[in-house]
Design a protein around this motif. Structure first.
Motif, PDB file in Angstrom:
ATOM      1  N   THR A 192     -10.430   1.675  -6.074  1.00 30.44           N
ATOM      2  CA  THR A 192     -10.488   0.727  -4.966  1.00 30.44           C
ATOM      3  C   THR A 192     -11.884   0.186  -4.731  1.00 30.44           C
ATOM      4  O   THR A 192     -12.048  -0.989  -4.436  1.00 30.44           O
ATOM      5  CB  THR A 192      -9.955   1.391  -3.678  1.00 30.44           C
TER       6      THR A 192
ATOM      7  N   GLU B 167      -3.752  -3.485 -10.374  1.00 29.85           N
ATOM      8  CA  GLU B 167      -3.144  -3.444  -9.048  1.00 29.85           C
ATOM      9  C   GLU B 167      -3.685  -4.615  -8.234  1.00 29.85           C
ATOM     10  O   GLU B 167      -4.852  -4.957  -8.348  1.00 29.85           O
ATOM     11  CB  GLU B 167      -3.492  -2.137  -8.333  1.00 29.85           C
ATOM     12  N   TRP B 168      -2.840  -5.224  -7.437  1.00 32.44           N
ATOM     13  CA  TRP B 168      -3.200  -6.356  -6.588  1.00 32.44           C
ATOM     14  C   TRP B 168      -3.728  -7.545  -7.402  1.00 32.44           C
ATOM     15  O   TRP B 168      -4.778  -8.122  -7.107  1.00 32.44           O
ATOM     16  CB  TRP B 168      -4.225  -5.950  -5.517  1.00 32.44           C
TER      17      TRP B 168
ATOM     18  N   ASP C 186      -8.145  -2.084  -9.617  1.00 35.58           N
ATOM     19  CA  ASP C 186      -7.569  -2.178  -8.272  1.00 35.58           C
ATOM     20  C   ASP C 186      -8.361  -3.249  -7.547  1.00 35.58           C
ATOM     21  O   ASP C 186      -9.531  -3.058  -7.209  1.00 35.58           O
ATOM     22  CB  ASP C 186      -7.662  -0.842  -7.542  1.00 35.58           C
TER      23      ASP C 186
ATOM     24  N   LEU D 256       0.848  -1.186   0.000  1.00 34.20           N
ATOM     25  CA  LEU D 256       0.000   0.000   0.000  1.00 34.20           C
ATOM     26  C   LEU D 256       0.887   1.241   0.000  1.00 34.20           C
ATOM     27  O   LEU D 256       1.869   1.305   0.747  1.00 34.20           O
ATOM     28  CB  LEU D 256      -0.893   0.033   1.245  1.00 34.20           C
TER      29      LEU D 256
ATOM     30  N   HIS E 144      -5.115 -10.997  -5.967  1.00 36.26           N
ATOM     31  CA  HIS E 144      -6.452 -11.133  -5.384  1.00 36.26           C
ATOM     32  C   HIS E 144      -7.458 -11.720  -6.373  1.00 36.26           C
ATOM     33  O   HIS E 144      -8.592 -12.005  -5.988  1.00 36.26           O
ATOM     34  CB  HIS E 144      -6.957  -9.774  -4.894  1.00 36.26           C
TER      35      HIS E 144
ATOM     36  N   TYR F 134      -7.647  -4.644  -4.612  1.00 32.36           N
ATOM     37  CA  TYR F 134      -7.311  -4.720  -3.194  1.00 32.36           C
ATOM     38  C   TYR F 134      -8.514  -5.125  -2.338  1.00 32.36           C
ATOM     39  O   TYR F 134      -8.401  -5.939  -1.445  1.00 32.36           O
ATOM     40  CB  TYR F 134      -6.734  -3.387  -2.709  1.00 32.36           C
ATOM     41  N   ARG F 135      -9.664  -4.537  -2.600  1.00 34.15           N
ATOM     42  CA  ARG F 135     -10.852  -4.792  -1.778  1.00 34.15           C
ATOM     43  C   ARG F 135     -11.765  -5.885  -2.342  1.00 34.15           C
ATOM     44  O   ARG F 135     -12.894  -6.045  -1.893  1.00 34.15           O
ATOM     45  CB  ARG F 135     -11.646  -3.503  -1.589  1.00 34.15           C
TER      46      ARG F 135
END
Length: 163
Positions: free
Chosen positions: A69, A115-116, A87, A44, A119, A89-90
């Protein structure tokens, strides 16, 4: 596979790395007539969205670039191609990607910046470019690996960043 490490002293150099990548990625997508997949990896705050901002700026985008996000994906059209900034991430469950039609994004003439990517639970295509960003000694170190970008192009990127 070409690989190069870039020392980035601050946000401006991270943006410059993105600015050197943008035209290369756009050109590759147009030449291949398919998506170019870019994985951005790092902690992060490492600079993944900052790098994406540089990619978009180099292709003529002048608006605000924010991390998607909560929306998972932010679409842009610039530089003659579509850019999809993901993204993950979440992301609660990789199945959510199926519901949003993830495969459709990667079947276009586009640059897909993710990104990420870990996941996604293996639902994404293999990356054409991977950028790992980490902090080291007060600076960021970005390691760019690619099966599409040549050693010569990597060297030109390094020269452009230092200029």
């Amino acid at each position: 596979m070409a690989e190069r490490s870039f020392e980035l002293a601050g946000e401006e150099m991270t943006v410059r790395l993105g600015e050197t990548l943008g035209p290369i990625l756009s050109e590759l997508a147009i030449k291949r007539q398919s998506a170019v997949t870019v994985f951005l990896q790092g902690d992060l705050g490492a600079g993944k969205t900052t790098l994406t901002r540089g990619i978009l700026r180099s292709l003529g985008y002048t608006g605000t670039v924010k991390s998607p996000t909560y929306t998972l994906v932010e679409p842009y059209s610039c530089g003659g191609v579509e850019i999809f900034h993901f993204d993950l991430y979440r992301l609660h469950d990789p199945e959510e990607l199926e519901y949003m039609g993830i495969r459709d994004y990667f079947s276009r003439v586009a640059v897909c910046v993710v990104e990420w990517p870990d996941h996604a639970g293996g639902l994404l295509p293999e990356p054409d470019v991977t950028v790992d960003i980490a902090y080291a000694g007060g600076n960021r170190i970005a390691v760019v690996k690619s099966s599409l970008i040549s050693d010569e192009q990597m060297g030109a990127m390094e020269g452009a960043i230092k200029a």
